[in-house]
Design a protein around this motif. Structure first.
Motif, PDB file in Angstrom:
ATOM      1  N   TRP A   1      -5.267   6.374  -6.151  1.00 23.19           N
ATOM      2  CA  TRP A   1      -5.552   4.945  -6.080  1.00 23.19           C
ATOM      3  C   TRP A   1      -5.843   4.471  -4.665  1.00 23.19           C
TER       4      TRP A   1
ATOM      5  N   MET B   1      -1.643  -8.446  -4.512  1.00 24.07           N
ATOM      6  CA  MET B   1      -1.187  -8.341  -3.129  1.00 24.07           C
ATOM      7  C   MET B   1      -1.146  -9.703  -2.446  1.00 24.07           C
TER       8      MET B   1
ATOM      9  N   VAL C   1      -5.621  -5.614  -8.062  1.00 27.66           N
ATOM     10  CA  VAL C   1      -4.667  -5.221  -7.025  1.00 27.66           C
ATOM     11  C   VAL C   1      -4.702  -6.208  -5.869  1.00 27.66           C
TER      12      VAL C   1
ATOM     13  N   CYS D   1       0.834  -1.209   0.000  1.00 28.80           N
ATOM     14  CA  CYS D   1       0.000   0.000   0.000  1.00 28.80           C
ATOM     15  C   CYS D   1       0.868   1.258   0.000  1.00 28.80           C
TER      16      CYS D   1
ATOM     17  N   ILE E   1      -8.150   1.103  -0.519  1.00 30.00           N
ATOM     18  CA  ILE E   1      -8.008   1.124  -1.974  1.00 30.00           C
ATOM     19  C   ILE E   1      -9.213   1.839  -2.563  1.00 30.00           C
TER      20      ILE E   1
ATOM     21  N   LEU F   1       2.063   1.794  -3.525  1.00 30.87           N
ATOM     22  CA  LEU F   1       1.029   2.417  -4.351  1.00 30.87           C
ATOM     23  C   LEU F   1       0.914   3.904  -4.049  1.00 30.87           C
TER      24      LEU F   1
END
Length: 395
Positions: free
Chosen positions: A335, A360, A356, A321, A346, A324
């Motif tokens: 995002w 992950m 995603v 995270c 998210i 991102l």
């Protein structure tokens, strides 16, 4: 109560299953392959639960209820520990030997994960907080330095119940370590009668959750572990029953469906824990269609990784995270929203969010495999060798 190895065989019957029993390793520990696979499924469900988002599958009631998979861990642990150690401890198995085996099984990977968080927080502190990670301040919130040593020693759940500290999901491991010790002392003092006393203790703990919400985590552990011990008390008799094979074939999908329905509607532990008990007792026989799937190589692999998966997933998902957030800040996208303590969200639409999530979970499984191969299994092997030099050799 007769030990499982001493139970008489069930009568032969054309449409009945033969009485199942656990496999045992060289150290005498019981091994239920299908239940191990379920442990892996539950660990993956917890990892999925800790990925939050605005997409419907990341914020609905079923997603929220997956945290109850931890209660299945408690029940399964009580069952497996009773199966593997209850009778041996009642007969005089070394308590120190038992403690070394349990500590060596649990602590090394936990210690490594806490160290990883310390290194991450140190790097964040040296770099200085900034907008790329949502303005996070190092060594704050769940990473308070004052809670580091108790968290490292796995006593945090008993000092600060309800707070998720450092490697946040390790609260349940903290609860379990105390349950390992308490149950061992009960077996030593009360013998196998402790398994039967575990049922009223579990029921009392389940009832007390509503009265003492601050102690919910501790009471969940006592309830689940107690139910698991009670399941082992009745298991030898249940496993010896000659049940019609069609009933076993139908029971597994019905129970899984009932559990999913309970997750999506009620979510009360007073309903979910009894369902988990039924799931455990049915799948311990390992004779239905879902059990056949859970005996396959991928399911057994997932079961083997279950503890590593459970322990590493929050750190891995949190850093993904952060990655991102770092990229979106560079390109001006929106995002994800990141926050200290794993409350990252998210913000993508359902289809890209699904991609995603899959990515992950895949990265988390790779990290879990590495943790298992490099830390968990070598530490377990080392602890078994060390325990082998402690106390008299078990019969």
């Amino acid at each position: 109560m007769l030990p499982s190895s001493a139970l008489p065989s069930a009568p032969a019957c054309a449409d009945a299953a033969a009485p199942p029993g656990p496999a045992r390793d060289a150290g005498g520990r019981a091994h239920f392959a299908v239940l191990d696979a379920w442990r892996g499924v539950a660990a993956l469900a917890v990892a999925f639960r800790h990925i939050n988002g605005t997409a419907f599958f990341l914020n609905g009631p079923l997603h929220s209820a997956l945290s109850s998979a931890v209660d299945f861990f408690f029940i399964l642990s009580g069952f497996v520990i009773a199966a593997s150690y209850g009778e041996r401890l009642a007969r005089g198995f070394s308590l120190l030997r038992y403690a070394v085996l349990r500590w060596g099984r649990v602590w090394p990977l936990h210690g490594l994960m806490v160290l990883a968080y310390v290194l991450f927080e140190t790097a964040l502190w040296l770099r200085g907080s900034g907008g790329l990670l949502g303005g996070r301040e190092a060594f704050t919130g769940p990473r308070d330095p004052a809670t580091l040593l108790p968290s490292l020693m796995l006593v945090q759940a008993w000092i600060w119940p309800g707070r998720d500290l450092w490697n946040t999901q390790s609260w349940s491991v903290s609860v379990e370590m105390a349950l390992y010790c308490g149950s061992a002392l009960l077996w030593r003092v009360l013998g196998l009668r402790a398994n039967w006393l575990a049922l009223p203790a579990g029921l009392a703990a389940l009832w007390a959750i509503a009265l003492f919400p601050a102690g919910e985590q501790l009471l969940r552990g006592v309830a689940g572990f107690g139910f698991g011990m009670a399941c082992w008390a009745v298991w030898p008799r249940l496993s010896a029953l000659a049940l019609p094979r069609p009933a076993l074939q139908v029971a597994e999908p019905l129970l899984v469906g009932a559990a999913l329905l309970a997750f999506a509607t009620d979510q009360s532990l007073r309903l979910i824990d009894p369902l988990f008990v039924l799931v455990l007792l049915v799948f311990a026989r390992a004779e239905g269609p879902i059990s056949a799937l859970l005996k396959t190589a991928p399911a057994r692999w997932l079961g083997a990784l279950s503890y590593s998966l459970y322990m590493v997933h929050m750190l891995v998902i949190g850093r993904l995270c952060d990655a991102l957030a770092f990229v979106q800040a560079r390109i001006g996208a929106r995002w994800i929203s990141v926050h200290l303590g794993g409350r990252d969200v998210i913000l993508l639409d359902p289809l890209p969010a699904f991609g995603v999530v899959v990515a992950m979970l895949a990265v988390t499984l790779v990290a879990a495999w590495a943790a298992y191969a490099l830390v968990e299994w070598p530490a377990r092997d080392w602890s078994r060798r060390l325990a082998g030099r402690i106390g008299p050799q078990p019969a």
